[in-house]
Scaffold this motif. Structure first.
Motif, short mmCIF file in Angstrom:
data_model
loop_
_atom_site.label_atom_id
_atom_site.label_comp_id
_atom_site.label_asym_id
_atom_site.label_seq_id
_atom_site.Cartn_x
_atom_site.Cartn_y
_atom_site.Cartn_z
N LYS A 5 -5.70 -7.90 -3.69
CA LYS A 5 -6.76 -8.31 -4.68
C LYS A 5 -7.55 -9.87 -4.07
CE LYS A 5 -8.18 -8.65 -9.30
NZ LYS A 5 -7.97 -8.69 -10.66
N LEU A 8 -9.48 -9.24 -0.79
CA LEU A 8 -10.59 -8.35 -1.22
C LEU A 8 -11.68 -9.36 -1.94
CD1 LEU A 8 -9.46 -5.02 -2.71
CD2 LEU A 8 -10.85 -5.26 -0.75
N ASN A 12 -15.29 -10.34 -0.03
CA ASN A 12 -16.34 -10.01 -1.06
C ASN A 12 -17.27 -11.35 -0.93
OD1 ASN A 12 -17.21 -7.42 -2.62
ND2 ASN A 12 -14.92 -7.84 -2.39
N LYS A 190 -15.56 -5.34 -10.41
CA LYS A 190 -15.97 -4.37 -9.18
C LYS A 190 -14.60 -4.27 -8.60
CE LYS A 190 -18.05 -4.67 -4.86
NZ LYS A 190 -18.74 -5.74 -3.63
N LEU A 191 -13.77 -5.24 -8.44
CA LEU A 191 -12.49 -4.96 -7.62
C LEU A 191 -11.46 -4.19 -8.55
CD1 LEU A 191 -11.80 -8.63 -6.65
CD2 LEU A 191 -12.62 -6.59 -5.15
N GLN A 192 -11.54 -4.24 -10.16
CA GLN A 192 -10.67 -3.63 -10.88
C GLN A 192 -11.26 -2.13 -10.76
OE1 GLN A 192 -10.67 -4.98 -14.83
NE2 GLN A 192 -9.31 -6.57 -14.25
N LEU A 193 -12.43 -1.81 -10.66
CA LEU A 193 -13.00 -0.48 -10.54
C LEU A 193 -12.43 0.22 -8.96
CD1 LEU A 193 -14.61 1.42 -12.02
CD2 LEU A 193 -16.64 0.78 -10.73
N GLU A 194 -12.54 -0.74 -8.09
CA GLU A 194 -12.25 -0.07 -6.65
C GLU A 194 -10.85 0.20 -6.77
OE1 GLU A 194 -13.40 -3.00 -3.74
OE2 GLU A 194 -15.54 -2.13 -3.99
N ALA A 195 -9.84 -0.63 -7.36
CA ALA A 195 -8.46 -0.38 -7.39
C ALA A 195 -8.04 0.62 -8.22
CB ALA A 195 -7.70 -1.71 -8.19
N LEU A 197 -10.20 3.28 -8.58
CA LEU A 197 -10.57 4.94 -7.96
C LEU A 197 -9.49 5.00 -6.74
CD1 LEU A 197 -14.45 4.11 -7.37
CD2 LEU A 197 -13.18 5.97 -8.77
N LEU A 198 -9.07 3.86 -6.26
CA LEU A 198 -8.12 4.07 -4.89
C LEU A 198 -6.72 4.90 -5.74
CD1 LEU A 198 -7.66 1.03 -2.66
CD2 LEU A 198 -7.88 3.46 -2.05
N GLU A 201 -7.24 8.25 -6.32
CA GLU A 201 -7.41 9.07 -5.37
C GLU A 201 -5.83 9.33 -4.89
OE1 GLU A 201 -9.22 7.73 -1.14
OE2 GLU A 201 -10.60 7.64 -2.61
#
Ligand SMILES: Nc1nc2c(ncn2[C@@H]2O[C@H](COP(=O)(O)OP(=O)(O)OP(=O)(O)O)[C@@H](O)[C@H]2O)c(=O)[nH]1
Length: 369
Positions: A5, A8, A12, A190-195, A197-198, A201
């Motif tokens: 994190k 990232l 950013n 944004k980072l929480q959302l990306e994590a 989503l990962l 996935e």
């Protein structure tokens, strides 16, 4: 996880610093050109004007060319330092140039244009670069203060402008602080959302119990393995393996013990099929599939036999029991020139596996195409 994190976030910060810094340098150059024109510095070939233009053009090019690095934290830190040095250079150059213009000309069209530009620059720095709050505020003040001091000391007729500038400073400090807070709130979201989503996935392609690929991902991977094999003309072997008498294990020891046995099988599979290109999946309750790329028929067969022997020699220790497990295994090898589809290969491996069951279990059967 925390480290990832932080990495990232720092990437950013680097990317944002660069993208927010792209347009600014052009305005420093433009404003200096126009102020110089209004002040008639072109005709007199004023040295401070030429020097300011030279420094601003060079720093603008350097700011645009120094792209953010994508690798280590050290290189990102170095990029941020270097970039700030260039921003500092622009600000100091403009500030000295404009203060000197104010000192020389006092109230003039160059002063009015330059003053508005100065306010614009200090506002843009304080907000666009607010992620780096201290540096942003320092440069923002550096943009305003020299002009303010020159007006106070040398241009008494412009004291009203000095008062307006002085009043603007606390407003700038407060709003920059808010921008800083909002930037990090936004970045965190944004980072929480990306994590998240990962994670979704990953969950969508793995089996929750064993951590192996699930059936859906196995089908995708088999399709990809076929495509690779057709391109590279390398063989693909498919191994299907079904745990023997698993119902008995569940019935004798409990469903939880059965789950632990499945985890144990996954571990043995990972030990045997440990190459980076090996794909291991849980394709059914007690059924596993392995895709082995660029392998000869023989070596896939050997690996399958190796797994069968290792599994039967091992025990799964769970809930105070030592449970022995065996598996029936079917192997089939696809050569690129053979015209069959992935699902047909699966059916062939399946029938080989059922042959192994019918021939007494705990064995490997092979189907030739
Ligand atoms: N513990 C546990 N059991 C499962 C899971 N998924 C399926 N099973 C059980 O696996 C068993 C499979 O039984 P069968 O299909 O009869 O096969 P088998 O007993 O292994 O017999 P053979 O295949 O002929 O050797 C069933 O009892 C299912 O309930 C799971 O995730 N955990």
């Amino acid at each position: 996880m925390q480290n990832k994190k932080t990495n990232l976030a720092s990437q950013n910060l680097c990317n944002d610093l660069y993208s927010r810094s792209k347009i600014g340098p052009l305005f420093y150059v433009l404003s200096t050109l126009i102020t110089g024109f209004l002040a008639d510095y072109y005709a007199s070939l004023s040295m401070p004007f030429i020097a300011a233009m030279f420094v601003l053009v060079i720093t603008a090019i350097a700011r645009l060319m120094a792209r953010p690095p994508q690798n280590t934290k050290d290189s990102r830190d170095a990029f941020i330092k270097k970039h700030w040095l260039l921003v500092f250079c622009c600000v100091v150059t403009w500030s000295i140039f404009f203060s000197w213009t104010v000192y020389e000309l006092g109230l003039s069209s160059a002063f009015i244009f330059g003053l508005v530009s100065t306010i614009n620059f200090s506002t843009a720095i304080a907000h666009q670069f607010s992620p780096h709050l201290k540096r942003a505020l320092f440069c923002s003040l550096l943009c305003l203060l020299p002009t303010l001091v020159v007006i106070i000391l040398f241009q008494p007729s412009l004291h009203v402008a000095a008062l307006a500038l002085a009043l603007y400073i606390p407003y700038l400090l407060l709003t920059a602080k808010n921008s800083h807070k909002e930037y990090f709130e936004h970045l965190n979201n944004k980072l929480q959302l990306e994590a998240a989503l990962l994670e979704v996935e990953l969950l969508s392609i793995t089996d929750g119990l064993t951590g192996l690929y699930n059936r859906r991902e196995f089908n995708n991977q088999l399709g990809r393995a076929f495509a690779t094999s057709n391109r590279t003309k390398q063989a693909v072997s498919l191994i299907l393996c079904d745990i023997d008498d698993f119902k008995k294990i569940n019935d004798s020891y409990s469903h939880t013990a059965g789950d632990d046995c499945l985890i144990h099988v996954a571990k043995v599979l990972k030990n045997v099929f440990s190459r980076e290109t090996d794909i291991i999946a849980r394709v059914g309750g007690e059924e596993f599939a392995i895709i082995v790329l660029s392998d000869s028929e023989n070596s896939a067969m050997k690996s399958a036999e190796n797994f069968q022997q290792l599994l039967s020699a091992s025990v799964c220790s769970t809930q105070g029991h030592e449970i022995s497990l065996t598996a029936s295994i079917g192997v089939v090898c696809y050569q690129a020139q053979t015209s069959i589809k992935p699902h047909q290969l699966y059916d062939l491996a399946d029938s080989a596996m059922y042959r192994a069951k019918n021939k007494g279990k705990n064995r490997v059967e092979y189907t030739t195409l």
